[in-house]
Design a protein around this motif. Structure first.
Motif, PDB file in Angstrom:
ATOM      1  N   PRO A  28       0.827  -1.216   0.000  1.00 35.68           N
ATOM      2  CA  PRO A  28       0.000   0.000   0.000  1.00 35.68           C
ATOM      3  C   PRO A  28       0.861   1.265   0.000  1.00 35.68           C
ATOM      4  O   PRO A  28       1.759   1.421   0.828  1.00 35.68           O
ATOM      5  CB  PRO A  28      -0.795  -0.119   1.295  1.00 35.68           C
ATOM      6  N   LEU A  29       0.569   2.147  -0.905  1.00 34.81           N
ATOM      7  CA  LEU A  29       1.361   3.356  -1.069  1.00 34.81           C
ATOM      8  C   LEU A  29       1.385   4.199   0.206  1.00 34.81           C
ATOM      9  O   LEU A  29       2.439   4.705   0.591  1.00 34.81           O
ATOM     10  CB  LEU A  29       0.827   4.183  -2.249  1.00 34.81           C
ATOM     11  N   CYS A  30       0.238   4.329   0.881  1.00 32.85           N
ATOM     12  CA  CYS A  30       0.192   5.158   2.093  1.00 32.85           C
ATOM     13  C   CYS A  30       1.143   4.634   3.162  1.00 32.85           C
ATOM     14  O   CYS A  30       1.824   5.409   3.835  1.00 32.85           O
ATOM     15  CB  CYS A  30      -1.233   5.251   2.629  1.00 32.85           C
ATOM     16  N   VAL A  31       1.232   3.322   3.306  1.00 33.05           N
ATOM     17  CA  VAL A  31       2.111   2.726   4.316  1.00 33.05           C
ATOM     18  C   VAL A  31       3.570   2.820   3.875  1.00 33.05           C
ATOM     19  O   VAL A  31       4.453   3.143   4.677  1.00 33.05           O
ATOM     20  CB  VAL A  31       1.710   1.267   4.613  1.00 33.05           C
ATOM     21  N   LEU A  32       3.832   2.575   2.611  1.00 30.45           N
ATOM     22  CA  LEU A  32       5.206   2.659   2.103  1.00 30.45           C
ATOM     23  C   LEU A  32       5.742   4.091   2.221  1.00 30.45           C
ATOM     24  O   LEU A  32       6.909   4.290   2.562  1.00 30.45           O
ATOM     25  CB  LEU A  32       5.273   2.169   0.659  1.00 30.45           C
ATOM     26  N   GLU A  33       4.899   5.077   1.977  1.00 30.63           N
ATOM     27  CA  GLU A  33       5.316   6.477   2.142  1.00 30.63           C
ATOM     28  C   GLU A  33       5.627   6.788   3.595  1.00 30.63           C
ATOM     29  O   GLU A  33       6.591   7.489   3.905  1.00 30.63           O
ATOM     30  CB  GLU A  33       4.242   7.417   1.602  1.00 30.63           C
ATOM     31  N   LYS A  34       4.814   6.276   4.501  1.00 25.97           N
ATOM     32  CA  LYS A  34       5.053   6.494   5.932  1.00 25.97           C
ATOM     33  C   LYS A  34       6.357   5.821   6.360  1.00 25.97           C
ATOM     34  O   LYS A  34       7.147   6.409   7.107  1.00 25.97           O
ATOM     35  CB  LYS A  34       3.867   5.963   6.742  1.00 25.97           C
ATOM     36  N   LEU A  35       6.601   4.610   5.890  1.00 23.90           N
ATOM     37  CA  LEU A  35       7.865   3.922   6.192  1.00 23.90           C
ATOM     38  C   LEU A  35       9.054   4.744   5.699  1.00 23.90           C
ATOM     39  O   LEU A  35      10.042   4.911   6.419  1.00 23.90           O
ATOM     40  CB  LEU A  35       7.899   2.539   5.541  1.00 23.90           C
ATOM     41  N   HIS A  36       8.945   5.256   4.485  1.00 26.33           N
ATOM     42  CA  HIS A  36      10.021   6.074   3.915  1.00 26.33           C
ATOM     43  C   HIS A  36      10.255   7.320   4.769  1.00 26.33           C
ATOM     44  O   HIS A  36      11.403   7.680   5.049  1.00 26.33           O
ATOM     45  CB  HIS A  36       9.684   6.452   2.475  1.00 26.33           C
ATOM     46  N   ALA A  37       9.183   7.968   5.196  1.00 29.42           N
ATOM     47  CA  ALA A  37       9.310   9.173   6.027  1.00 29.42           C
ATOM     48  C   ALA A  37       9.976   8.864   7.367  1.00 29.42           C
ATOM     49  O   ALA A  37      10.821   9.621   7.846  1.00 29.42           O
ATOM     50  CB  ALA A  37       7.938   9.798   6.250  1.00 29.42           C
ATOM     51  N   VAL A  38       9.615   7.744   7.969  1.00 25.74           N
ATOM     52  CA  VAL A  38      10.193   7.338   9.249  1.00 25.74           C
ATOM     53  C   VAL A  38      11.700   7.146   9.102  1.00 25.74           C
ATOM     54  O   VAL A  38      12.494   7.658   9.898  1.00 25.74           O
ATOM     55  CB  VAL A  38       9.505   6.048   9.765  1.00 25.74           C
ATOM     56  N   VAL A  39      12.106   6.428   8.064  1.00 24.69           N
ATOM     57  CA  VAL A  39      13.522   6.150   7.835  1.00 24.69           C
ATOM     58  C   VAL A  39      14.269   7.436   7.482  1.00 24.69           C
ATOM     59  O   VAL A  39      15.370   7.689   7.980  1.00 24.69           O
ATOM     60  CB  VAL A  39      13.688   5.073   6.740  1.00 24.69           C
ATOM     61  N   THR A  40      13.669   8.268   6.656  1.00 27.47           N
ATOM     62  CA  THR A  40      14.287   9.530   6.251  1.00 27.47           C
ATOM     63  C   THR A  40      14.545  10.436   7.460  1.00 27.47           C
ATOM     64  O   THR A  40      15.538  11.159   7.495  1.00 27.47           O
ATOM     65  CB  THR A  40      13.394  10.261   5.218  1.00 27.47           C
ATOM     66  N   ASN A  41      13.662  10.353   8.446  1.00 27.81           N
ATOM     67  CA  ASN A  41      13.820  11.160   9.655  1.00 27.81           C
ATOM     68  C   ASN A  41      14.748  10.521  10.677  1.00 27.81           C
ATOM     69  O   ASN A  41      14.868  10.999  11.802  1.00 27.81           O
ATOM     70  CB  ASN A  41      12.456  11.457  10.278  1.00 27.81           C
ATOM     71  N   GLY A  42      15.409   9.445  10.301  1.00 27.95           N
ATOM     72  CA  GLY A  42      16.424   8.829  11.152  1.00 27.95           C
ATOM     73  C   GLY A  42      15.906   7.858  12.192  1.00 27.95           C
ATOM     74  O   GLY A  42      16.660   7.433  13.068  1.00 27.95           O
ATOM     75  N   HIS A  43      14.640   7.495  12.102  1.00 26.74           N
ATOM     76  CA  HIS A  43      14.089   6.524  13.037  1.00 26.74           C
ATOM     77  C   HIS A  43      14.316   5.114  12.493  1.00 26.74           C
ATOM     78  O   HIS A  43      14.644   4.928  11.331  1.00 26.74           O
ATOM     79  CB  HIS A  43      12.600   6.786  13.258  1.00 26.74           C
ATOM     80  N   ARG A  44      14.131   4.135  13.361  1.00 24.45           N
ATOM     81  CA  ARG A  44      14.356   2.751  12.962  1.00 24.45           C
ATOM     82  C   ARG A  44      13.035   2.018  12.794  1.00 24.45           C
ATOM     83  O   ARG A  44      12.073   2.284  13.498  1.00 24.45           O
ATOM     84  CB  ARG A  44      15.204   2.023  14.003  1.00 24.45           C
ATOM     85  N   VAL A  45      13.037   1.056  11.871  1.00 22.86           N
ATOM     86  CA  VAL A  45      11.903   0.164  11.671  1.00 22.86           C
ATOM     87  C   VAL A  45      12.363  -1.215  12.134  1.00 22.86           C
ATOM     88  O   VAL A  45      13.324  -1.766  11.605  1.00 22.86           O
ATOM     89  CB  VAL A  45      11.465   0.135  10.194  1.00 22.86           C
ATOM     90  N   VAL A  46      11.673  -1.725  13.152  1.00 19.70           N
ATOM     91  CA  VAL A  46      12.077  -2.989  13.771  1.00 19.70           C
ATOM     92  C   VAL A  46      10.871  -3.925  13.843  1.00 19.70           C
ATOM     93  O   VAL A  46       9.732  -3.503  13.656  1.00 19.70           O
ATOM     94  CB  VAL A  46      12.654  -2.749  15.191  1.00 19.70           C
ATOM     95  N   ILE A  47      11.159  -5.179  14.124  1.00 23.49           N
ATOM     96  CA  ILE A  47      10.110  -6.143  14.449  1.00 23.49           C
ATOM     97  C   ILE A  47      10.543  -6.903  15.697  1.00 23.49           C
ATOM     98  O   ILE A  47      11.727  -7.008  16.008  1.00 23.49           O
ATOM     99  CB  ILE A  47       9.781  -7.123  13.297  1.00 23.49           C
ATOM    100  N   SER A  48       9.578  -7.436  16.379  1.00 19.45           N
ATOM    101  CA  SER A  48       9.822  -8.297  17.530  1.00 19.45           C
ATOM    102  C   SER A  48      10.266  -9.673  17.055  1.00 19.45           C
ATOM    103  O   SER A  48       9.896 -10.119  15.963  1.00 19.45           O
ATOM    104  CB  SER A  48       8.529  -8.433  18.338  1.00 19.45           C
ATOM    105  N   ALA A  49      11.020 -10.348  17.882  1.00 18.32           N
ATOM    106  CA  ALA A  49      11.367 -11.739  17.589  1.00 18.32           C
ATOM    107  C   ALA A  49      10.100 -12.581  17.433  1.00 18.32           C
ATOM    108  O   ALA A  49      10.094 -13.562  16.684  1.00 18.32           O
ATOM    109  CB  ALA A  49      12.252 -12.308  18.700  1.00 18.32           C
ATOM    110  N   ILE A  50       9.010 -12.176  18.081  1.00 20.82           N
ATOM    111  CA  ILE A  50       7.737 -12.892  17.953  1.00 20.82           C
ATOM    112  C   ILE A  50       7.203 -12.770  16.523  1.00 20.82           C
ATOM    113  O   ILE A  50       6.759 -13.751  15.927  1.00 20.82           O
ATOM    114  CB  ILE A  50       6.703 -12.357  18.976  1.00 20.82           C
ATOM    115  N   THR A  51       7.265 -11.577  15.961  1.00 18.55           N
ATOM    116  CA  THR A  51       6.829 -11.371  14.576  1.00 18.55           C
ATOM    117  C   THR A  51       7.727 -12.140  13.615  1.00 18.55           C
ATOM    118  O   THR A  51       7.244 -12.769  12.664  1.00 18.55           O
ATOM    119  CB  THR A  51       6.820  -9.865  14.232  1.00 18.55           C
ATOM    120  N   TYR A  52       9.017 -12.122  13.880  1.00 22.56           N
ATOM    121  CA  TYR A  52       9.969 -12.871  13.055  1.00 22.56           C
ATOM    122  C   TYR A  52       9.595 -14.358  13.038  1.00 22.56           C
ATOM    123  O   TYR A  52       9.563 -14.995  11.981  1.00 22.56           O
ATOM    124  CB  TYR A  52      11.374 -12.653  13.614  1.00 22.56           C
TER     125      TYR A  52
END
Length: 146
Positions: A28-52
């Motif tokens: 979904p474009l809306c989610v991909l844009e938000k992910l890009h904005a988060v990364v661009t602003n220097g934040h991290r995108v992580v998952i829990s070992a449970i999700t993994y």
């Protein structure tokens, strides 16, 4: 000079299993844009070992396919970190479970563990499963879909 420096706290955005699956399936474009904005602003995108673990269990079922395995593999390459399931995550999960039991509003065990893990790490949980996660006191979450 120190006052001239603006320090921005880096935030971990923890993706839950439902949003990971949604991203891989729908892109979904809306989610991909938000992910890009988060990364661009220097934040991290992580998952829990449970999700993994849930993502890998999904590779074992009847619907598992080489295409799905490739999607999961490529998706995981884009995650900054899989956060380890540690003592703090367990302790926070037990507190979440206790709170939910007290009000008689249980959620799934893995969702409880992911919520506890997000709380223990101070992460913002990204989910499109508000029905479950909205029940958890003290959990900071965002829905990037709606």
């Amino acid at each position: 000079m120190r006052d001239a420096l603006i320090l921005t706290k880096k935030i971990d955005y923890m993706l839950d299993t439902c949003i990971c699956s949604f991203i891989m399936r729908e892109q979904p474009l809306c989610v991909l844009e938000k992910l890009h904005a988060v990364v661009t602003n220097g934040h991290r995108v992580v998952i829990s070992a449970i999700t993994y673990q849930e993502m890998h269990y999904g590779l074992l079922g009847k619907k598992a396919s080489p295409k799905h395995a490739l999607l999961v593999s490529e998706f995981l390459k884009r995650i900054d970190e899989v956060l380890a399931w540690d003592r703090q995550a367990v302790d926070a999960t037990v507190l979440v479970q206790k709170q939910l039991m007290a009000v008689g509003q249980m959620i799934g065990h893995n969702d409880t563990a992911i919520a506890g893990h997000a709380i223990s790490t101070g992460s913002i949980l990204v989910t499109n499963n508000l029905r479950e996660f909205a029940r958890v006191d003290g959990l900071t979450f965002e829905d990037w879909v709606h």
